[in-house]
Design a protein around this motif. Structure first.
Motif, mmCIF file in Angstrom:
data_model
loop_
_atom_site.group_PDB
_atom_site.id
_atom_site.type_symbol
_atom_site.label_atom_id
_atom_site.label_comp_id
_atom_site.label_asym_id
_atom_site.label_seq_id
_atom_site.Cartn_x
_atom_site.Cartn_y
_atom_site.Cartn_z
ATOM 1 N N HIS A 14 0.833 -1.208 0.000
ATOM 2 C CA HIS A 14 0.000 0.000 0.000
ATOM 3 C C HIS A 14 0.867 1.258 0.000
ATOM 4 O O HIS A 14 0.614 2.201 -0.756
ATOM 5 C CB HIS A 14 -0.919 -0.009 1.220
ATOM 6 N N TRP A 23 -0.008 3.542 -3.127
ATOM 7 C CA TRP A 23 -1.286 4.112 -2.691
ATOM 8 C C TRP A 23 -1.732 5.191 -3.675
ATOM 9 O O TRP A 23 -0.916 5.876 -4.311
ATOM 10 C CB TRP A 23 -1.166 4.692 -1.277
ATOM 11 N N PHE A 27 -5.933 1.116 -3.920
ATOM 12 C CA PHE A 27 -5.023 1.285 -2.792
ATOM 13 C C PHE A 27 -5.228 2.645 -2.120
ATOM 14 O O PHE A 27 -4.283 3.383 -1.862
ATOM 15 C CB PHE A 27 -3.570 1.147 -3.272
ATOM 16 N N HIS A 49 -5.879 5.647 0.544
ATOM 17 C CA HIS A 49 -5.388 5.905 1.894
ATOM 18 C C HIS A 49 -6.304 6.912 2.577
ATOM 19 O O HIS A 49 -6.629 7.960 2.012
ATOM 20 C CB HIS A 49 -3.967 6.483 1.853
ATOM 21 N N CYS A 59 -6.458 -3.069 -1.297
ATOM 22 C CA CYS A 59 -5.410 -3.045 -0.272
ATOM 23 C C CYS A 59 -5.289 -1.607 0.243
ATOM 24 O O CYS A 59 -4.317 -0.905 -0.032
ATOM 25 C CB CYS A 59 -4.101 -3.543 -0.887
ATOM 26 N N GLY A 60 -6.304 -1.165 0.973
ATOM 27 C CA GLY A 60 -6.326 0.197 1.475
ATOM 28 C C GLY A 60 -5.569 0.334 2.788
ATOM 29 O O GLY A 60 -5.161 -0.642 3.410
ATOM 30 N N GLY A 61 -5.396 1.581 3.198
ATOM 31 C CA GLY A 61 -4.770 1.891 4.473
ATOM 32 C C GLY A 61 -5.546 2.975 5.187
ATOM 33 O O GLY A 61 -5.977 3.948 4.555
ATOM 34 N N ASN A 89 -6.813 -5.125 3.950
ATOM 35 C CA ASN A 89 -6.605 -3.753 4.442
ATOM 36 C C ASN A 89 -5.828 -3.722 5.750
ATOM 37 O O ASN A 89 -5.789 -4.699 6.487
ATOM 38 C CB ASN A 89 -7.950 -3.058 4.679
#
Length: 476
Positions: A187, A191, A223, A225, A254-256, A283
């Motif tokens: 990420h 991102w 991705f 954020h 695949c986030g943050g 995540n």
């Protein structure tokens, strides 16, 4: 309501999520992840040098870390091949111009979010709304009365440019560093998009702020954020919605998420996710709560082929508190591995975890949790409750709580129940005039009530309807 009306309602709700649009983009990278890819993304965003350096460090860490395989009972990630993912797709809209008028969006993007109900939600229940399509936020708007009080709600790419000091201080440094896990490192390298929320001291935003994330293209990764900073004595409720149509190839989300809760501040983070059955949802979400700060995670996880998601909170200051309420639903071919992590690092801290899971048609749900109480965190308390409901003998549900208690003067409680829908309960409801399907739906609605009652009415209705559709096998 008549059967015909039920059918129409089901069709309309299903259509909101399962439609697909012809792929149109202004720019996209090649498949796979290389240093050149990272540099291209950063250059396309015209980022400062420090952000590029952080991306490249995260890339190095990602390449050095092995794929996680050693957790007992974890979902199978063997299909996740980063070399087959398109990491960055910029839609055909000038996001850098700051689109805050819905009518200015291209028709195909506007139509997508119209079908998802975003304009209506903005008018009726929200103080601000952002919409991400593929890798970029295409629309962002905040009511003027909040902007006048100093509240900031913008996309992360804009925040890097316009609020550089705040972002540079908080972005993947203290809360979710790339070294945390392989997917956090991934990420950090690629991102794109997401939300930046800043609430000034002693400011209460009394209407929710929402962001909606939509993956439209086949074989892509998203991705985004999210960075939330709540200053001392402030309060905000952030709602995140996610969806994607079904394709034959796998997609990767695949986030943050990083949340900073200052002294006596209160942040509620609510998620309603309805990913398609070909999406891997991996995540990393974490909050840090200072003295007297209060963090709440409300999560509804449906859809996806596999989910690994464990929102966590570090209770850093005396008297900080944390509350988790989660609902997970797994149908045929789904492995939903969710839970919560809480770190009691100060005295008088408190946490509660309430997990609800439903499995049918051979699906698997799992609660995986960690509660850590540090030495010196006197008078802390935690209560964990995990309840699982199964429809058949083929479905499975596991509970894997882990507690590390390094202080004797604490109060710790854990309770777990697993069971099938009882024939006697169905019979009782049928004797009151309900058919078999309606009886099961009523039982499930009561089972998930703790999460729906924490959401605004529009989202509670939405979540109940999604669960109903999952029970009927209508999505995916």
């Amino acid at each position: 309501m008549s059967s015909q009306q039920d059918d129409l309602k089901e069709t309309d709700t299903e259509a909101r999520f399962e439609f697909k649009k012809e792929e149109k983009s202004a720019f996209q990278t090649e498949k796979g992840l290389t240093e050149e890819t990272v540099r291209v993304i950063s250059e396309d965003k015209d980022e400062p040098e420090w952000m590029l350096e952080r991306r490249l460090r995260a890339l190095e860490q990602f390449q050095e870390m092995p794929m996680p395989t050693d957790w007992p009972g974890q979902p199978d990630l063997s299909e996740v091949d980063i070399d087959e993912i398109i990491p960055y797709i910029r839609p055909d809209v000038d996001v850098r111009a700051g689109v805050d008028d819905w009518t200015e969006l291209p028709d195909e993007i506007k139509d997508t979010f119209d079908k998802l109900g975003i304009p209506e939600a903005e008018k009726n229940a929200l103080s601000g709304v952002g919409a991400q399509y593929e890798s970029e936020v295409v629309y962002q708007n905040m009511q003027e009365r909040w902007e006048e009080k100093g509240v900031i709600f913008c996309n992360m790419d804009e925040a890097v440019q316009e609020h550089e000091e705040l972002v540079r201080e908080h972005f993947m440094t203290k809360c979710v560093p790339p070294s945390d896990n392989k997917f956090a490192a991934l990420h950090g390298a690629i991102w794109s998009g997401g939300s930046f929320v800043y609430i000034p001291e002693n400011t209460t935003v009394d209407m929710p702020v929402q962001a909606y994330f939509r993956m439209n293209s086949e074989g892509m990764g998203q991705f985004e954020h999210t960075l939330i900073i709540a200053e001392e004595g402030s309060e905000v409720h952030y709602i995140e919605g996610c969806s994607a149509p079904k394709y034959s190839k796998f997609n990767l989300h695949c986030g943050g998420v990083e949340v900073f809760v200052d002294e006596d501040a209160h942040v509620q983070y609510s998620t309603v996710q309805n990913w398609s059955k070909n999406t891997y949802n991996l995540n990393t979400k974490r909050a840090i709560a200072e003295k007297g700060g209060r963090m709440e995670w409300i999560s509804g996880s449906m859809g996806s082929k596999a989910t690994m998601l464990y929102p966590s909170t570090i209770l850093k200051g005396r008297g900080a508190s944390d509350n988790h309420i989660t609902i997970a639903f797994a149908g045929e071919g789904q492995d939903i591995d969710t839970g919560a992590k809480v770190y009691h690092n100060a005295p008088d801290t408190k946490s509660t975890v309430e997990s609800k899971s439903i499995a049918k048609d051979g699906g698997r749900t799992n609660y995986r949790g960690l509660v850590h109480i540090a030495d010196g965190a006197e008078n802390s308390s935690t209560a964990v409750e995990c309840d699982a409901l199964m429809f058949d003998n083929e479905s499975t549900s596991d509970t894997m709580p882990y507690m590390e208690i390094n202080e004797s003067k604490v109060d710790v409680a854990h309770e777990a129940t697993v069971g099938k829908i009882g024939d006697e309960d169905i019979f009782y409801l049928q004797s009151r005039g309900l058919d078999d399907d309606d009886a099961k739906q009523m039982i499930v609605s009561g089972f998930i009530e703790p999460i729906t009652e924490e959401l605004p009415i529009e989202y509670a209705v939405e979540l109940n309807r999604l669960v109903e559709l999952e029970m009927e096998g209508s999505l995916g």
